[in-house]
Design a protein around this motif. Structure first.
Motif, PDB file in Angstrom:
ATOM      1  N   HIS A  37       0.813  -1.216   0.000  1.00 62.05           N
ATOM      2  CA  HIS A  37       0.000   0.000   0.000  1.00 62.05           C
ATOM      3  C   HIS A  37       0.849   1.269   0.000  1.00 62.05           C
ATOM      4  O   HIS A  37       0.339   2.359   0.259  1.00 62.05           O
ATOM      5  CB  HIS A  37      -0.956  -0.008   1.193  1.00 62.05           C
ATOM      6  CG  HIS A  37      -2.101  -0.964   1.028  1.00 62.05           C
ATOM      7  ND1 HIS A  37      -1.951  -2.327   1.179  1.00 62.05           N
ATOM      8  CD2 HIS A  37      -3.409  -0.766   0.708  1.00 62.05           C
ATOM      9  CE1 HIS A  37      -3.111  -2.920   0.969  1.00 62.05           C
ATOM     10  NE2 HIS A  37      -4.007  -2.004   0.675  1.00 62.05           N
ATOM     11  N   ARG A 243      -6.493 -14.102   9.028  1.00 63.99           N
ATOM     12  CA  ARG A 243      -7.606 -13.249   9.441  1.00 63.99           C
ATOM     13  C   ARG A 243      -8.119 -13.690  10.805  1.00 63.99           C
ATOM     14  O   ARG A 243      -8.073 -14.868  11.162  1.00 63.99           O
ATOM     15  CB  ARG A 243      -8.757 -13.330   8.432  1.00 63.99           C
ATOM     16  CG  ARG A 243      -8.468 -12.698   7.091  1.00 63.99           C
ATOM     17  CD  ARG A 243      -9.702 -12.793   6.196  1.00 63.99           C
ATOM     18  NE  ARG A 243     -10.809 -12.002   6.727  1.00 63.99           N
ATOM     19  CZ  ARG A 243     -11.016 -10.723   6.445  1.00 63.99           C
ATOM     20  NH1 ARG A 243     -10.197 -10.083   5.633  1.00 63.99           N
ATOM     21  NH2 ARG A 243     -12.045 -10.076   6.956  1.00 63.99           N
ATOM     22  N   GLU A 252     -15.540   1.014  13.834  1.00 60.44           N
ATOM     23  CA  GLU A 252     -14.084   1.136  13.751  1.00 60.44           C
ATOM     24  C   GLU A 252     -13.342   0.448  14.890  1.00 60.44           C
ATOM     25  O   GLU A 252     -12.122   0.268  14.826  1.00 60.44           O
ATOM     26  CB  GLU A 252     -13.693   2.613  13.720  1.00 60.44           C
ATOM     27  CG  GLU A 252     -14.073   3.386  14.972  1.00 60.44           C
ATOM     28  CD  GLU A 252     -13.650   4.842  14.906  1.00 60.44           C
ATOM     29  OE1 GLU A 252     -12.501   5.108  14.512  1.00 60.44           O
ATOM     30  OE2 GLU A 252     -14.483   5.710  15.241  1.00 60.44           O
ATOM     31  N   ILE A 255     -12.345  -5.429  14.604  1.00 64.16           N
ATOM     32  CA  ILE A 255     -11.383  -5.729  13.546  1.00 64.16           C
ATOM     33  C   ILE A 255     -11.535  -7.177  13.102  1.00 64.16           C
ATOM     34  O   ILE A 255     -11.598  -8.089  13.932  1.00 64.16           O
ATOM     35  CB  ILE A 255      -9.944  -5.493  14.057  1.00 64.16           C
ATOM     36  CG1 ILE A 255      -9.774  -4.030  14.497  1.00 64.16           C
ATOM     37  CG2 ILE A 255      -8.919  -5.859  12.997  1.00 64.16           C
ATOM     38  CD1 ILE A 255      -8.503  -3.786  15.292  1.00 64.16           C
ATOM     39  N   ASP A 257      -9.429  -8.315  10.416  1.00 63.00           N
ATOM     40  CA  ASP A 257      -8.079  -8.663   9.965  1.00 63.00           C
ATOM     41  C   ASP A 257      -7.130  -7.595  10.499  1.00 63.00           C
ATOM     42  O   ASP A 257      -7.296  -6.408  10.193  1.00 63.00           O
ATOM     43  CB  ASP A 257      -8.016  -8.718   8.441  1.00 63.00           C
ATOM     44  CG  ASP A 257      -6.716  -9.329   7.925  1.00 63.00           C
ATOM     45  OD1 ASP A 257      -5.662  -9.108   8.561  1.00 63.00           O
ATOM     46  OD2 ASP A 257      -6.751 -10.021   6.894  1.00 63.00           O
ATOM     47  N   THR A 259      -4.229  -6.754   9.741  1.00 61.24           N
ATOM     48  CA  THR A 259      -3.493  -5.977   8.738  1.00 61.24           C
ATOM     49  C   THR A 259      -4.285  -4.742   8.315  1.00 61.24           C
ATOM     50  O   THR A 259      -3.701  -3.697   8.012  1.00 61.24           O
ATOM     51  CB  THR A 259      -3.164  -6.824   7.498  1.00 61.24           C
ATOM     52  OG1 THR A 259      -4.375  -7.262   6.871  1.00 61.24           O
ATOM     53  CG2 THR A 259      -2.316  -8.030   7.863  1.00 61.24           C
ATOM     54  N   GLU A 260      -5.610  -4.858   8.300  1.00 62.69           N
ATOM     55  CA  GLU A 260      -6.447  -3.710   7.938  1.00 62.69           C
ATOM     56  C   GLU A 260      -6.326  -2.605   8.980  1.00 62.69           C
ATOM     57  O   GLU A 260      -6.389  -1.411   8.655  1.00 62.69           O
ATOM     58  CB  GLU A 260      -7.903  -4.159   7.804  1.00 62.69           C
ATOM     59  CG  GLU A 260      -8.119  -5.145   6.660  1.00 62.69           C
ATOM     60  CD  GLU A 260      -9.502  -5.773   6.680  1.00 62.69           C
ATOM     61  OE1 GLU A 260     -10.273  -5.491   7.634  1.00 62.69           O
ATOM     62  OE2 GLU A 260      -9.813  -6.545   5.757  1.00 62.69           O
ATOM     63  N   ILE A 263      -3.059  -0.759   8.256  1.00 63.45           N
ATOM     64  CA  ILE A 263      -3.251   0.116   7.096  1.00 63.45           C
ATOM     65  C   ILE A 263      -3.928   1.407   7.542  1.00 63.45           C
ATOM     66  O   ILE A 263      -3.541   2.513   7.146  1.00 63.45           O
ATOM     67  CB  ILE A 263      -4.096  -0.589   6.013  1.00 63.45           C
ATOM     68  CG1 ILE A 263      -3.302  -1.726   5.371  1.00 63.45           C
ATOM     69  CG2 ILE A 263      -4.547   0.412   4.943  1.00 63.45           C
ATOM     70  CD1 ILE A 263      -4.127  -2.601   4.443  1.00 63.45           C
ATOM     71  N   ARG A 264      -4.926   1.280   8.397  1.00 64.63           N
ATOM     72  CA  ARG A 264      -5.634   2.455   8.903  1.00 64.63           C
ATOM     73  C   ARG A 264      -4.696   3.359   9.702  1.00 64.63           C
ATOM     74  O   ARG A 264      -4.718   4.583   9.549  1.00 64.63           O
ATOM     75  CB  ARG A 264      -6.807   2.028   9.783  1.00 64.63           C
ATOM     76  CG  ARG A 264      -7.690   3.193  10.231  1.00 64.63           C
ATOM     77  CD  ARG A 264      -8.531   2.854  11.446  1.00 64.63           C
ATOM     78  NE  ARG A 264      -9.192   1.566  11.340  1.00 64.63           N
ATOM     79  CZ  ARG A 264      -9.872   1.011  12.341  1.00 64.63           C
ATOM     80  NH1 ARG A 264      -9.953   1.634  13.512  1.00 64.63           N
ATOM     81  NH2 ARG A 264     -10.450  -0.160  12.188  1.00 64.63           N
TER      82      ARG A 264
END
Length: 274
Positions: A37, A243, A252, A255, A257, A259-260, A263-264
Motif C-alpha cells: 500500500h 484473518r 471502527e 477488527i 483482519d 493488517t487492515e 493500514i488504517r
C-alpha cells in the motif's frame, strides 16, 4: 487501495519482548501489506529480552541507518508492547526527538503492569532462576545481551512511574496509543493462562495488559475482534498470519483482519502529514 500508506516518513516497526526480527517474522503479514500500500517499512532489530536501555541503543543505530538510506528527515514508529518503552527512552533520554515524527504504541505498558507487580513478589530465587533459563534460550536464538530479570522489573508500576518522570513526551513527536481485548479465556490458546491470571488480578485484557495500563498520549481506543475470540497480545502482531474473523466489522473498534488495522494507522498518519 495502492498508495494509501505512502507516508512522508518511512515506517519503523519495533517488536516487543520475547521475540526478535528474523526468519520467523514477528510482524507476520503486516510489513508486506504496508509495502503493497505504498509504505517504506523497516525493522528495529533489537534483542528480544534485553533491557530498555540496551535495546534503545540498537534502535538508535537502526534509525540513523534508515535516515541515511532513505534520505528522510524522520521516521514514523509503530511499536508493540515493550518496544514502545524502548522508543520513548530513545526519544527522551537519548535525544532522538528530532528524528522521530510519530510513535504509535500497540499495547505498551506505559503505566506498568499490576500483574507483574504481583509476580515480582514471588520468591527471588524463583524469579532469578526463571530469568536465567530464559536468558539462556534467548542467547541461542540470537540475543546479544539478554536480561530477562531487568525486563521483568521494567514492566512494574514502580519502574514505569519513575520512567515516565524521566522520559517526558517530546513536543516534536506525535504520541498515539491503543488497547486490545480478548473476549474470553479461549480466544487464544497460547494466552489462556495469562489471560485468566490478569483477569483475576486486574480485569479484562489482551492476555497481558488492560486498557488502563497502556494509555498514553492520543488514545485511539480499545479494539477487539468481530468474531467470538477477540484480539490477543499475539494477534496484535499477526503472529498467526491469518484473518481473525470473516465477519465484517460493525464499527471502527471491531477488527476482522489485523493488517487492515495497520493500514488504517498508517493512512491516518499520511492524512495528518506524517
Amino acid at each position: 487501495m495502492a498508495g494509501e500508506c505512502t507516508v512522508k516518513y518511512p515506517v519503523l516497526l519495533v517488536h516487543g519482548m520475547g521475540f526478535r526480527d528474523g526468519k520467523i517474522g514477528y510482524w507476520g503479514r503486516i510489513p508486506g501489506v504496508l509495502r503493497e500500500h505504498g509504505a517504506k517499512v523497516f525493522h528495529g532489530g533489537q534483542d528480544g529480552n534485553a533491557s530498555v536501555e540496551y535495546n534503545a541503543g540498537i534502535l538508535a543505530v537502526a534509525v540513523d541507518r534508515i535516515l541515511k538510506e532513505t534520505g528522510a528527515e524522520k521516521v514514523n514508529v509503530i511499536a508493540h508492547s515493550k518496544g514502545g518503552m524502548e522508543i520513548r527512552y530513545l526519544i527522551s533520554t537519548m535525544g532522538y526527538g528530532g528524528k522521530i515524527a510519530s510513535l504509535t504504541t500497540i499495547s505498551t505498558p506505559h503505566n506498568g503492569s499490576v500483574t507483574m507487580d504481583k509476580l515480582m513478589k514471588l520468591p527471588k530465587v524463583l524469579i532469578w532462576t526463571a530469568a536465567k533459563v530464559t536468558d539462556f534460550f534467548h542467547r541461542l536464538t540470537g540475543d546479544r545481551k539478554p536480561d530477562t530479570n531487568a525486563c521483568f522489573r521494567q514492566l512494574t508500576r514502580e519502574y514505569m512511574t519513575e520512567f515516565n518522570r524521566l522520559n517526558p513526551d517530546d513536543d516534536r513527536v506525535l504520541y498515539r496509543s491503543c488497547a486490545f481485548l480478548m473476549k474470553n479465556a479461549f480466544s487464544d490458546g497460547i494466552m489462556t493462562i495469562p489471560y485468566l491470571g490478569v483477569r483475576a488480578l486486574n480485569g479484562c485484557s489482551d492476555g497481558f495488559l488492560t486498557p488502563a495500563e497502556v494509555q498514553h498520549g492520543e488514545f485511539l481506543g480499545v479494539f477487539t475482534g468481530t468474531g467470538r475470540r477477540g484480539i490477543s497480545h499475539c494477534d496484535e502482531a499477526d503472529l498467526r498470519r491469518r484473518r481473525l474473523s470473516r465477519k465484517p466489522p460493525p464499527d471502527e473498534y471491531h477488527i476482522s483482519d489485523i493488517t487492515e488495522f495497520y493500514i488504517r494507522l498508517v493512512r491516518e498518519l499520511k492524512e495528518r502529514g506524517f
